[in-house]
Scaffold this motif. Structure first.
Motif, short mmCIF file in Angstrom:
data_model
loop_
_atom_site.label_atom_id
_atom_site.label_comp_id
_atom_site.label_asym_id
_atom_site.label_seq_id
_atom_site.Cartn_x
_atom_site.Cartn_y
_atom_site.Cartn_z
N LYS A 131 2.59 14.20 0.58
CA LYS A 131 1.79 15.25 1.02
C LYS A 131 1.03 16.02 -0.22
O LYS A 131 -0.01 16.44 -0.17
CB LYS A 131 2.72 16.41 1.71
N LEU A 132 1.70 16.00 -1.35
CA LEU A 132 1.46 16.44 -2.42
C LEU A 132 0.23 15.57 -2.95
O LEU A 132 -0.86 16.34 -3.32
CB LEU A 132 2.39 16.81 -3.51
N ILE A 133 0.44 14.63 -2.92
CA ILE A 133 -0.54 13.52 -3.48
C ILE A 133 -1.80 13.80 -2.69
O ILE A 133 -2.99 13.59 -3.11
CB ILE A 133 -0.08 12.10 -3.66
N LEU A 134 -1.67 13.53 -1.41
CA LEU A 134 -2.83 13.63 -0.31
C LEU A 134 -3.48 14.94 -0.44
O LEU A 134 -4.92 15.03 -0.17
CB LEU A 134 -2.50 13.24 1.13
N ILE B 16 0.92 -1.37 0.15
CA ILE B 16 -0.06 -0.03 0.17
C ILE B 16 1.02 1.26 -0.09
O ILE B 16 0.59 2.19 -0.91
CB ILE B 16 -0.89 -0.08 1.06
N HIS B 17 1.89 1.44 0.94
CA HIS B 17 2.67 2.57 1.05
C HIS B 17 3.66 2.80 -0.17
O HIS B 17 3.86 3.91 -0.55
CB HIS B 17 3.42 2.43 2.27
N LEU B 18 3.94 1.65 -0.93
CA LEU B 18 4.72 1.84 -2.14
C LEU B 18 3.63 2.33 -3.33
O LEU B 18 4.08 3.20 -4.17
CB LEU B 18 5.35 0.47 -2.81
N LEU B 19 2.67 1.85 -3.56
CA LEU B 19 1.67 2.15 -4.25
C LEU B 19 1.34 3.50 -4.25
O LEU B 19 0.72 4.28 -5.24
CB LEU B 19 0.36 1.18 -4.44
N ALA B 20 1.05 3.83 -3.00
CA ALA B 20 0.40 5.30 -2.74
C ALA B 20 1.39 6.57 -3.65
O ALA B 20 0.99 7.52 -3.78
CB ALA B 20 0.75 5.82 -1.23
N LEU B 21 2.80 6.23 -3.54
CA LEU B 21 3.62 7.07 -4.33
C LEU B 21 3.83 7.18 -5.85
O LEU B 21 3.93 8.00 -6.49
CB LEU B 21 5.21 6.91 -3.70
N ARG B 22 3.62 5.90 -6.23
CA ARG B 22 3.55 5.85 -7.84
C ARG B 22 3.01 4.48 -8.44
O ARG B 22 2.59 3.74 -7.64
CB ARG B 22 5.10 6.20 -8.43
N ASP C 254 4.68 9.11 7.95
CA ASP C 254 5.80 8.88 8.52
C ASP C 254 6.30 7.57 8.36
O ASP C 254 6.97 7.02 9.21
CB ASP C 254 5.74 9.30 9.97
N TRP C 255 5.89 6.77 7.16
CA TRP C 255 6.29 5.47 7.20
C TRP C 255 7.62 5.38 7.07
O TRP C 255 8.44 5.95 6.48
CB TRP C 255 5.66 5.09 5.69
N PRO C 256 8.23 4.44 7.91
CA PRO C 256 9.55 4.12 7.82
C PRO C 256 10.61 3.91 6.44
O PRO C 256 11.52 4.29 6.44
CB PRO C 256 10.06 3.08 8.96
N GLY C 257 10.03 3.44 5.81
CA GLY C 257 10.48 3.33 4.27
C GLY C 257 10.50 4.56 3.36
O GLY C 257 11.10 4.59 2.27
N TYR C 258 9.79 5.76 3.70
CA TYR C 258 9.71 6.70 3.12
C TYR C 258 10.92 7.48 3.34
O TYR C 258 11.56 7.90 4.24
CB TYR C 258 8.41 7.57 3.36
N THR C 259 11.69 8.02 2.18
CA THR C 259 12.60 9.30 2.41
C THR C 259 11.87 10.62 2.54
O THR C 259 10.63 10.61 2.60
CB THR C 259 13.17 9.42 1.09
N GLU C 260 12.53 11.72 2.78
CA GLU C 260 12.08 12.89 2.82
C GLU C 260 11.41 13.30 1.82
O GLU C 260 10.42 14.11 1.81
CB GLU C 260 13.15 14.07 3.60
N ILE C 261 11.81 13.05 0.68
CA ILE C 261 11.39 13.33 -0.75
C ILE C 261 10.12 12.69 -0.98
O ILE C 261 9.22 13.18 -1.43
CB ILE C 261 12.33 13.22 -2.03
#
Length: 123
Positions: free
Chosen positions: A118-121, A45-51, A105-112
């Motif tokens: 945040k932009l997506i949400l 889920i957290h990977l698919l949220a980004l792209r 604040d998912w631990p696998g996320y970088t600052e980018i």
């Protein structure tokens, strides 16, 4: 031309050769181990949220952080639950209602990654 930063920049793939035994990773200091201990479904889920991902690249990304034996072979089932499939390019994107369940604040996320999320949400 905007280039995306690699989402695994803070979590490099483990090297094949090891000359010295490694110290056990602590989840606070090592995002890879923190993500490895999380439920496989949440990781997807957290990977698919980004792209958008194709299944082979999603599987490769998950394997970089490590896959528990019990989770091997379950990606297809998880994708049916959490992703929308695009038959045109055989890709998967996160189902809309799951964006509400994300941890910023998912631990696998970088600052980018966190900034991108945040932009997506905010849309």
């Amino acid at each position: 031309d905007v280039r995306r930063a690699k989402s695994n920049a803070s979590c490099p793939a483990p090297e094949k050769k090891k000359t010295k035994p490694m110290k056990p990773a602590k989840s606070e200091g090592n995002p890879c181990s923190a993500v490895y201990r999380r439920p496989y479904r949440d990781r997807v889920i957290h990977l698919l949220a980004l792209r958008i991902y194709k299944k082979p690249e999603l599987l490769a990304r998950l394997q970089r952080d490590g896959v528990m034996q019990k989770d091997k072979g379950t990606l297809g089932k998880i994708l049916q639950q959490v992703a929308k499939w695009n038959p045109k390019d055989n890709s998967f994107s996160l189902k809309e209602h799951l964006f509400q369940t994300l941890q910023t604040d998912w631990p696998g996320y970088t600052e980018i990654d966190k900034q991108n999320l945040k932009l997506i949400l905010s849309r």
